[in-house]
Design a protein around this motif. Structure first.
Motif, PDB file in Angstrom:
ATOM      1  N   LEU A   8      -6.822  24.401  11.606  1.00  0.00           N
ATOM      2  CA  LEU A   8      -6.944  23.493  10.590  1.00  0.00           C
ATOM      3  C   LEU A   8      -6.038  22.242  10.948  1.00  0.00           C
ATOM      4  O   LEU A   8      -5.092  22.272  11.407  1.00  0.00           O
ATOM      5  CB  LEU A   8      -6.185  23.773   9.290  1.00  0.00           C
ATOM      6  CG  LEU A   8      -6.069  22.998   8.167  1.00  0.00           C
ATOM      7  CD1 LEU A   8      -7.451  22.545   7.548  1.00  0.00           C
ATOM      8  CD2 LEU A   8      -5.026  23.482   6.930  1.00  0.00           C
ATOM      9  N   ASP A   9      -6.798  20.970  10.846  1.00  0.00           N
ATOM     10  CA  ASP A   9      -6.101  19.858  11.251  1.00  0.00           C
ATOM     11  C   ASP A   9      -5.967  19.008  10.044  1.00  0.00           C
ATOM     12  O   ASP A   9      -6.765  18.692   9.437  1.00  0.00           O
ATOM     13  CB  ASP A   9      -7.132  19.122  12.219  1.00  0.00           C
ATOM     14  CG  ASP A   9      -6.481  17.760  12.741  1.00  0.00           C
ATOM     15  OD1 ASP A   9      -5.368  17.364  12.433  1.00  0.00           O
ATOM     16  OD2 ASP A   9      -7.591  16.796  13.233  1.00  0.00           O
ATOM     17  N   LEU A  21     -11.026  20.158  19.221  1.00  0.00           N
ATOM     18  CA  LEU A  21     -10.903  21.892  19.089  1.00  0.00           C
ATOM     19  C   LEU A  21     -12.174  22.458  18.884  1.00  0.00           C
ATOM     20  O   LEU A  21     -12.332  23.660  19.462  1.00  0.00           O
ATOM     21  CB  LEU A  21      -9.926  22.178  17.825  1.00  0.00           C
ATOM     22  CG  LEU A  21      -8.654  21.722  17.939  1.00  0.00           C
ATOM     23  CD1 LEU A  21      -7.881  21.786  16.490  1.00  0.00           C
ATOM     24  CD2 LEU A  21      -7.901  22.844  18.894  1.00  0.00           C
ATOM     25  N   ALA A  22     -13.197  21.950  17.951  1.00  0.00           N
ATOM     26  CA  ALA A  22     -14.306  22.823  17.780  1.00  0.00           C
ATOM     27  C   ALA A  22     -15.416  22.566  19.232  1.00  0.00           C
ATOM     28  O   ALA A  22     -15.831  23.569  19.585  1.00  0.00           O
ATOM     29  CB  ALA A  22     -15.329  21.848  16.694  1.00  0.00           C
ATOM     30  N   ARG A  23     -14.990  21.504  19.852  1.00  0.00           N
ATOM     31  CA  ARG A  23     -15.991  21.598  21.204  1.00  0.00           C
ATOM     32  C   ARG A  23     -15.226  22.547  22.236  1.00  0.00           C
ATOM     33  O   ARG A  23     -15.852  22.805  23.418  1.00  0.00           O
ATOM     34  CB  ARG A  23     -15.662  20.002  21.914  1.00  0.00           C
ATOM     35  CG  ARG A  23     -16.498  18.966  20.997  1.00  0.00           C
ATOM     36  CD  ARG A  23     -16.604  17.847  21.698  1.00  0.00           C
ATOM     37  NE  ARG A  23     -17.240  17.593  22.663  1.00  0.00           N
ATOM     38  CZ  ARG A  23     -17.324  16.606  23.649  1.00  0.00           C
ATOM     39  NH1 ARG A  23     -16.694  15.484  23.646  1.00  0.00           N
ATOM     40  NH2 ARG A  23     -18.190  16.666  24.517  1.00  0.00           N
ATOM     41  N   LEU A  24     -14.066  23.007  21.952  1.00  0.00           N
ATOM     42  CA  LEU A  24     -13.448  24.144  22.689  1.00  0.00           C
ATOM     43  C   LEU A  24     -13.828  25.444  22.399  1.00  0.00           C
ATOM     44  O   LEU A  24     -13.529  26.356  23.164  1.00  0.00           O
ATOM     45  CB  LEU A  24     -12.126  23.902  22.823  1.00  0.00           C
ATOM     46  CG  LEU A  24     -11.367  22.789  23.728  1.00  0.00           C
ATOM     47  CD1 LEU A  24     -10.092  22.615  23.391  1.00  0.00           C
ATOM     48  CD2 LEU A  24     -11.746  22.698  24.960  1.00  0.00           C
ATOM     49  N   GLY A  25     -14.541  25.642  21.207  1.00  0.00           N
ATOM     50  CA  GLY A  25     -15.268  26.986  20.731  1.00  0.00           C
ATOM     51  C   GLY A  25     -14.217  27.317  19.723  1.00  0.00           C
ATOM     52  O   GLY A  25     -14.348  28.551  19.006  1.00  0.00           O
ATOM     53  N   ILE A  26     -13.351  26.497  19.224  1.00  0.00           N
ATOM     54  CA  ILE A  26     -12.572  26.910  18.077  1.00  0.00           C
ATOM     55  C   ILE A  26     -13.191  26.826  16.764  1.00  0.00           C
ATOM     56  O   ILE A  26     -13.723  25.613  16.615  1.00  0.00           O
ATOM     57  CB  ILE A  26     -11.004  26.027  17.935  1.00  0.00           C
ATOM     58  CG1 ILE A  26     -10.370  26.125  19.170  1.00  0.00           C
ATOM     59  CG2 ILE A  26     -10.115  26.391  16.964  1.00  0.00           C
ATOM     60  CD1 ILE A  26      -9.850  27.640  19.822  1.00  0.00           C
ATOM     61  N   ALA A  29     -11.340  23.220  10.926  1.00  0.00           N
ATOM     62  CA  ALA A  29     -11.421  22.457   9.637  1.00  0.00           C
ATOM     63  C   ALA A  29     -10.582  21.463   9.602  1.00  0.00           C
ATOM     64  O   ALA A  29      -9.432  21.395  10.496  1.00  0.00           O
ATOM     65  CB  ALA A  29     -11.037  23.549   8.495  1.00  0.00           C
ATOM     66  N   GLY A  30     -10.977  20.512   8.904  1.00  0.00           N
ATOM     67  CA  GLY A  30     -10.036  19.175   8.864  1.00  0.00           C
ATOM     68  C   GLY A  30      -9.798  18.745   7.379  1.00  0.00           C
ATOM     69  O   GLY A  30     -10.587  18.845   6.417  1.00  0.00           O
ATOM     70  N   ALA A  31      -8.565  18.399   6.904  1.00  0.00           N
ATOM     71  CA  ALA A  31      -8.418  17.940   5.859  1.00  0.00           C
ATOM     72  C   ALA A  31      -7.690  16.410   5.829  1.00  0.00           C
ATOM     73  O   ALA A  31      -6.866  16.176   6.668  1.00  0.00           O
ATOM     74  CB  ALA A  31      -7.249  19.098   5.042  1.00  0.00           C
ATOM     75  N   ALA A  72      -3.782  28.596  13.519  1.00  0.00           N
ATOM     76  CA  ALA A  72      -3.065  27.420  14.065  1.00  0.00           C
ATOM     77  C   ALA A  72      -3.397  26.310  12.987  1.00  0.00           C
ATOM     78  O   ALA A  72      -4.385  26.006  12.691  1.00  0.00           O
ATOM     79  CB  ALA A  72      -3.579  27.186  15.417  1.00  0.00           C
ATOM     80  N   ILE A  73      -2.367  25.477  12.793  1.00  0.00           N
ATOM     81  CA  ILE A  73      -2.298  24.445  12.029  1.00  0.00           C
ATOM     82  C   ILE A  73      -1.837  23.366  12.707  1.00  0.00           C
ATOM     83  O   ILE A  73      -0.570  23.279  13.343  1.00  0.00           O
ATOM     84  CB  ILE A  73      -1.692  24.650  10.596  1.00  0.00           C
ATOM     85  CG1 ILE A  73      -2.524  25.580   9.778  1.00  0.00           C
ATOM     86  CG2 ILE A  73      -1.529  23.124   9.723  1.00  0.00           C
ATOM     87  CD1 ILE A  73      -1.830  25.997   8.417  1.00  0.00           C
ATOM     88  N   PHE A  74      -2.638  21.955  12.723  1.00  0.00           N
ATOM     89  CA  PHE A  74      -1.778  20.895  13.506  1.00  0.00           C
ATOM     90  C   PHE A  74      -1.757  19.689  12.518  1.00  0.00           C
ATOM     91  O   PHE A  74      -2.791  19.508  11.625  1.00  0.00           O
ATOM     92  CB  PHE A  74      -2.927  20.292  14.326  1.00  0.00           C
ATOM     93  CG  PHE A  74      -3.156  21.420  15.572  1.00  0.00           C
ATOM     94  CD1 PHE A  74      -2.392  21.192  16.748  1.00  0.00           C
ATOM     95  CD2 PHE A  74      -3.999  22.477  15.649  1.00  0.00           C
ATOM     96  CE1 PHE A  74      -2.630  21.941  17.882  1.00  0.00           C
ATOM     97  CE2 PHE A  74      -4.429  23.289  16.667  1.00  0.00           C
ATOM     98  CZ  PHE A  74      -3.619  23.192  17.516  1.00  0.00           C
ATOM     99  N   CYS A  75      -0.621  19.004  12.449  1.00  0.00           N
ATOM    100  CA  CYS A  75      -0.451  17.964  11.714  1.00  0.00           C
ATOM    101  C   CYS A  75      -0.021  16.692  12.668  1.00  0.00           C
ATOM    102  O   CYS A  75       1.346  16.769  12.969  1.00  0.00           O
ATOM    103  CB  CYS A  75       0.635  18.172  10.564  1.00  0.00           C
ATOM    104  SG  CYS A  75       0.887  16.563   9.431  1.00  0.00           S
TER     105      CYS A  75
END
Length: 217
Positions: A8-9, A21-26, A29-31, A72-75
Motif C-alpha cells: 500500500l502506497d 511496484l505494480a510493474r515489478l509484479g507487486i 494499492a494507493g491512497a 508492506a506499507i510505504f509513506c
C-alpha cells in the motif's frame, strides 16, 4: 532485502511509487486524500497498463476505507510532516499497524529536519523555466515550519507573482521512532536515503525509517 508481494502506497500522489511496484509484479494499492491526484494516478496507471486499487483517504482514516492486510506499507515523498497534530500522527501510526500483516514492513521517507532546523537556511532552491522563476523557501517558527513556493512570471516589462505556503511539522528520528515503538513496530532502522546508506543527522538530506509490525498489542 525486504520481501513482499502486496503493498500500500499511502499519500500516493500521482501514483509514481504504486505504479513502479505494480510493474515489478507487486499487488499494489494507493491512497491519497486528493481526488485530483488520484485522477492523475489512474491515468498514469492506464498508460503503463497496470491494475491498482486507488482509494481516496487520509493517513488518519485508512482503516475506514481499506479492509485488506498488506505485507508492506510505504509513506514517501515527505508526506508525514503534513500531519500537524500529535493526534493525527497517532492515528496514522495506528492505521499503518493494523493494515500491515504480522511481520509486515513499514517504510517512511521524509526530509531530515534535524539538519534543516540546525542549518536554518531559508532558501531551498531557485530555478527558472521559460518566463517563470520558482523560489522555494522556509519560514521557521517554534514547532512548525512553513514551506513556501513563490512563482514569478515575467512578460515583457511586467511581472506577476503568486505565493503558495504549506505548514509542516518537522518530525525527527527520535520522535518518530518513539511513536512507532509505542504502536507496536519493532526492528526499527534508519537510513539516509532509499538506497540504505547510513543516516547521519548533520549530513543526510533524507530520513528513511523502516520497521516491522510486531505482535498484536
Amino acid at each position: 532485502r525486504y520481501g513482499f508481494s502486496t503493498a500500500l502506497d499511502v499519500a500516493c500522489g500521482t501514483g509514481l511509487h504504486a505504479i513502479a511496484l505494480a510493474r515489478l509484479g507487486i499487488q499494489a494499492a494507493g491512497a491519497d486524500i486528493s481526488e485530483a491526484m488520484l485522477a492523475k494516478a489512474r491515468s498514469h496507471a492506464h498508460e503503463f497498463g497496470v491494475q491498482i486499487l486507488w482509494i481516496q483517504a487520509s493517513m488518519q482514516e485508512l482503516r475506514q476505507h481499506l479492509h485488506a492486510e498488506y505485507q508492506a506499507i510505504f509513506c514517501l515523498g515527505n508526506s508525514l510532516p503534513h500531519l500537524l497534530q500529535q493526534a493525527d500522527l497517532e492515528a496514522a501510526c495506528a492505521n499503518f499497524y493494523h493494515l500491515l500483516s504480522p511481520g509486515g514492513v513499514l517504510v517512511l521517507q521524509l526530509l531530515n529536519y534535524h539538519r534543516i532546523l540546525t542549518e536554518q537556511d531559508r532558501i531551498v532552491g531557485i530555478h527558472r523555466q521559460g518566463d517563470a522563476t520558482y523560489i522555494r523557501f522556509y519560514d521557521f517558527s517554534p514547532g512548525r515550519l512553513m514551506f513556501n513556493l513563490l512563482t514569478i512570471h515575467f512578460h515583457h516589462e511586467t511581472c506577476t507573482h503568486a505565493l503558495h505556503s504549506t505548514p509542516l511539522y518537522p518530525y525527527r528520528q527520535d520522535e518518530l521512532e518513539r511513536h512507532l515503538s509505542t504502536h507496536g513496530f519493532i526492528d526499527l532502522e534508519s537510513y539516509g536515503d532509499m538506497q540504505f546508506h547510513p543516516f547521519e543527522e548533520q549530513v543526510s538530506t533524507n530520513l528513511v525509517i523502516v520497521g516491522k509490525r510486531g505482535v498484536q498489542k
